[in-house]
Design a protein around this motif. Sequence first.
Motif, short mmCIF file in Angstrom:
data_model
loop_
_atom_site.label_atom_id
_atom_site.label_comp_id
_atom_site.label_asym_id
_atom_site.label_seq_id
_atom_site.Cartn_x
_atom_site.Cartn_y
_atom_site.Cartn_z
N LEU A 164 52.59 -49.82 22.05
CA LEU A 164 52.24 -48.42 21.76
C LEU A 164 50.95 -48.36 20.95
O LEU A 164 50.08 -47.51 21.19
N GLU A 165 50.83 -49.29 20.01
CA GLU A 165 49.64 -49.32 19.15
C GLU A 165 48.38 -49.52 19.98
O GLU A 165 47.37 -48.86 19.79
N ILE A 166 48.47 -50.45 20.93
CA ILE A 166 47.30 -50.73 21.79
C ILE A 166 46.94 -49.49 22.61
O ILE A 166 45.79 -49.06 22.64
N PHE A 175 44.52 -49.61 30.56
CA PHE A 175 44.63 -51.03 30.22
C PHE A 175 45.28 -51.76 31.39
O PHE A 175 46.34 -51.35 31.86
N SER A 176 44.65 -52.83 31.85
CA SER A 176 45.24 -53.61 32.93
C SER A 176 46.40 -54.42 32.38
O SER A 176 46.50 -54.66 31.17
N ILE A 214 53.30 -42.50 29.09
CA ILE A 214 52.58 -43.63 29.66
C ILE A 214 52.49 -43.42 31.16
O ILE A 214 53.51 -43.27 31.83
N VAL A 215 51.28 -43.37 31.66
CA VAL A 215 51.06 -43.15 33.08
C VAL A 215 50.76 -44.50 33.74
O VAL A 215 50.00 -45.30 33.21
N THR A 216 51.38 -44.74 34.90
CA THR A 216 51.10 -45.96 35.66
C THR A 216 50.06 -45.65 36.72
O THR A 216 50.24 -44.71 37.50
N VAL A 220 46.22 -50.84 38.94
CA VAL A 220 45.13 -50.76 37.98
C VAL A 220 45.63 -51.05 36.57
O VAL A 220 45.16 -51.96 35.89
N GLY A 221 46.60 -50.26 36.14
CA GLY A 221 47.12 -50.49 34.79
C GLY A 221 47.85 -49.28 34.24
O GLY A 221 48.39 -48.46 34.98
#
Length: 230
Positions: A164-166, A175-176, A214-216, A220-221
């Motif tokens: 979560l922090e990232i 983010f990949s 959080i979206v997928t 891609v990531g």
Amino acid sequence: MPRSAVRILLVEDTLDVGEAICRRFQQTGHMVDWETDGAVASDIMSFTEYDLVILDVMLPGLDGFSILRRLRQSKNGVPVLVLTARSEVDDRVSALDLGADDYLVKPFDFRELEARARVLLRRRSGGESTNVIVCGDVSLDRTNRSVTVGKREVQLKRREMTLLEILATRPGKVFSKEELLDQLFGFDEAAGPNAIELYVGRLRKKLEGAKARIVTLRGVGYQLVSDDDA
Ligand code: CA
């Protein structure tokens, strides 16, 4: 942000550990002064300014806690990251009580050490005046490692918290899986992309009902998106 020379004092009497830490930080362009004797290190700190001190507890000359106590008594606010052995669990509490900013239990992963150091250095540079990250109604307090959704506190495990922090540090950035793997796991851990899916799934579940999700992006990531921006 331009990378200016960061000066780190490492106080560690175990030679292979000290060497490894020095090498890692020097590779990223940091200046590292390494001392193996606690008393010498304490003296150096009274006349040299550092951006970060990485401090072992059991040391010849003067132990890490005494060094820390002396440092704070002299109103020196340099960020201190304490390295403590697993057998010295109570030490973690004492370290924080004495004014350490963070601690790591040995043996630790070097990536974890680098990540923690980065956080402390960023705080020091004033790049982030607050240590709370907010996205939608999700709020992550890095100091006491707590997360709230609205007024509800959410219990996250260590890696869920790191994930979560990232994501929350840069909302909207994709983010990949490889990037996330790199930051969540060490070299010696056999974790594959499935592990990321697992942690994303868990985190998503815990954030259910939040105004951030959080979206997928297939193939891609992942990205954290706040409903406020939608
Ligand atoms: Ca030691």
